[in-house]
Design an enzyme around this catalytic site. Structure first.
Site, PDB file in Angstrom:
ATOM      1  N   CYS A  99      80.785  21.472  51.551  1.00  0.00           N
ATOM      2  CA  CYS A  99      81.614  20.300  51.791  1.00  0.00           C
ATOM      3  C   CYS A  99      80.808  19.050  52.105  1.00  0.00           C
ATOM      4  CB  CYS A  99      82.531  20.548  52.986  1.00  0.00           C
ATOM      5  SG  CYS A  99      83.631  21.942  52.747  1.00  0.00           S
ATOM      6  N   GLY A 110      80.884  19.036  46.883  1.00  0.00           N
ATOM      7  CA  GLY A 110      82.124  19.806  46.728  1.00  0.00           C
ATOM      8  C   GLY A 110      82.946  19.245  45.597  1.00  0.00           C
ATOM      9  N   ASN A 119      82.271  20.220  57.535  1.00  0.00           N
ATOM     10  CA  ASN A 119      81.221  20.787  56.687  1.00  0.00           C
ATOM     11  C   ASN A 119      80.480  21.824  57.523  1.00  0.00           C
ATOM     12  OD1 ASN A 119      77.988  19.588  55.523  1.00  0.00           O
ATOM     13  ND2 ASN A 119      79.166  21.320  54.809  1.00  0.00           N
ATOM     14  N   GLY A 120      80.487  23.069  57.076  1.00  0.00           N
ATOM     15  CA  GLY A 120      79.801  24.135  57.815  1.00  0.00           C
ATOM     16  C   GLY A 120      80.647  25.377  57.855  1.00  0.00           C
ATOM     17  N   TYR A 136      67.465  21.425  48.129  1.00  0.00           N
ATOM     18  CA  TYR A 136      68.404  21.618  47.018  1.00  0.00           C
ATOM     19  C   TYR A 136      69.682  20.801  47.111  1.00  0.00           C
ATOM     20  CZ  TYR A 136      71.325  24.312  43.743  1.00  0.00           C
ATOM     21  OH  TYR A 136      72.122  24.696  42.711  1.00  0.00           O
TER      22      TYR A 136
END
Ligand code: SF4
Length: 512
Positions: A38, A65, A139-140, A282
């Site tokens: 996310c 996302g 996010n997580g 990445y």
């Protein structure tokens, strides 16, 4: 899906406002490599509508996302929200944005892992309760969400999804009934464990929270007429803003609702952080600055370290586009400085029109997918020794096909160099990595992997070189997927530090 005002008079327990519309679960499309879960954003402006700046910043975070996108705003009286499935451009049209009134708001782009893809899990997640309206973007991944969900459910909270974001939203809403905003956030942070960077909107106040170990990124930016919180600084650049700084691990940042500034509350301070090193390798955009490091430069430094640790003489160095490009450029520069006569070339051309939705019904077609995506330039490769640089190998399918592709194009030798350590274990912190069984390097020596992908040689970067390139100690990084030791308490896995934490239970009293 659009929502109007939730109304501010609902009695506890909290009522979910997320539309129960369910598109039906569908599995996430298969990804070639690890996939970020996310991206989050939040803005508070002086007197301009927040919807368009949020929309543009979600575009800047689209790589984090692609399966749903959403925005929630507040106009001082009521909350408005719109979430939709697909890319940002598919989830919104002009009318949707016009309906999102107010100069404060948060936004979210999502890639789902477990639980499939459906509108119930799309964010921001909204709840109404007797202390106002709350919207939350996450996010997580929490490691104790099930315990907290069970406890909240037994006290009457109704859940519409299995998502951990809804757990945070319900817990925070419950705490906001008894405590002010700062104490309520602290209580929720006391109870939830795992990885989270959040943007939250309580009525028209926007806040950002980063977990005490700082696993996922979050930064603050200044605009001409307000402030912005975002997963990555590239979103701030898109709004013509200036990066102020990263949100610190364990910090709560509250944006002034008139856009004039922000307040900081350091709610937790741990001895060590656990920043995800894969953000730099990445996930993040190369033009983003995360924890004071430009991602592009970090990747070039990783490439340089790769040459220093395992450089190999060859005629040409080429990246796997686009992920290996910065690594290969750093590798080639370091090689040239050492006097190696090696040409840096783009030897693989990418077809940008083969997306994740490409239908490959048979295994044979799936195996040929790489030939649709990448095509070698024969004159760069034929009769020459080639070093192919990439950032990671997950399942090994793509690497195997690329080596074969280069040999078919006439390469005399193919050496593979990877700008990160081997991925040997899954990620539990919000990255769709693969299962242990699917990972080509899990429990296997490098020589076996080299044999599998049929390369002439294969080398990964060491963990120490990663820490050096990120100007960090190993103790301040999450290295779970490359060491199998995690910074959180995960059932069946080994911890890399003392992760003991209090059991889930009732929140502390109001005057804590
Ligand atoms: S396990 Fe790997 S991908 Fe997951 S947070 Fe840790 S470093 Fe990042």
């Amino acid at each position: 899906m659009s929502q109007g005002d939730p109304g501010n008079g609902a009695a506890a327990p909290v009522t979910s406002l997320t539309d129960p519309l369910d598109d039906g679960d569908r599995a996430p499309a298969a990804a070639d490599g690890p996939t970020e879960k996310c991206g989050v954003v939040g803005v508070s402006l002086t007197d301009r509508a927040a919807a368009r700046p949020l929309y543009y910043s979600l575009y800047a975070l689209q790589h984090r996302g692609q399966d749903s996108a959403g925005i929630a705003t507040h106009d001082g009286f009521q909350q408005h929200s719109h979430v939709g499935m697909g890319l940002v451009g598919d989830a919104f049209d002009g009318t949707d944005l016009d309906g999102l009134a107010g100069s404060a708001g948060i936004g979210h782009v999502r890639y789902p892992t477990a639980g499939g893809v459906n509108a119930r899990c799309a964010q921001p997640f909204s709840v109404s309760f007797k202390s106002g309206a709350l919207a939350l973007a996450h996010n997580g991944n929490l490691v104790n969400a099930d315990d907290i969900r069970d406890e909240l459910a037994s006290s009457g909270h109704a859940f519409t999804s299995r998502g951990d974001t809804e757990v945070i939203a319900h817990d925070l809403a419950r705490n906001l009934i008894e405590a002010d905003l700062i104490r309520a956030v602290k209580r929720t942070m006391d109870r939830v464990h795992g990885s989270y960077s959040l943007t939250v909107m309580h009525d028209d106040t926007v806040l950002g929270v980063r977990d005490p170990l700082g696993n996922r990124p979050l930064c603050i930016g200044k605009l001409e007429d307000g402030y912005v919180l975002a997963s990555e600084s590239a979103a701030i650049d898109t709004l013509d803003g200036d990066l102020v700084r990263d949100v610190r691990p364990g910090e709560l940042v509250v944006l002034e609702s008139d856009g004039s500034g922000f307040e900081s509350y350091q709610l937790f301070e741990e001895e060590h952080t656990a920043r995800c090193f894969f953000e730099h390798v990445y996930f993040a955009r190369p033009d983003s600055v995360i924890d004071d490091t430009l991602v592009y430069e970090a990747r070039r430094d990783l490439g340089r370290a790769l040459w220093e640790e395992s450089g190999v003489d060859s005629d040409v160095v080429m990246p796997v586009p686009d992920s290996g490009r910065a690594f290969a450029s750093g590798y080639a520069d370091a090689a040239a400085e050492d006097g190696a006569e090696v040409e840096f070339a783009e030897g693989l051309m990418k077809n940008r029109y083969v997306g994740r939705t490409f239908i490959m019904p048979t295994q044979d077609e799936r195996e040929r997918a790489v030939r649709l995506k990448l095509n070698p330039i024969r004159s760069t490769v034929e009769g020459r020794t080639v070093t192919l640089i990439d950032d990671s190998i997950v399942r090994g399918t793509t690497s195997t096909q690329l080596v074969e592709l280069l040999r078919d194009a006439g390469a005399a030798e193919v050496h593979v160099r990877i700008g990160a350590p081997a991925i040997v274990a899954p990620c539990y912190m919000g990255i769709d990595m693969a299962t242990r069984e699917e990972l080509i390097a899990a429990g296997r020596p490098v020589e076996e992997i080299r044999d599998d992908i049929a390369a002439d040689s294969l080398s990964y970067l060491s963990v120490d070189a990663v820490a050096d390139a990120l100007a960090s100690s190993r103790a301040d990084l999450c290295l779970g997927c490359v060491t199998g030791e995690y910074p959180y308490d995960i059932d069946g896995e080994t911890a890399d530090r003392d992760v003991s934490r209090p059991a889930v239970g009732e929140p502390p009293p109001a005057d804590d």
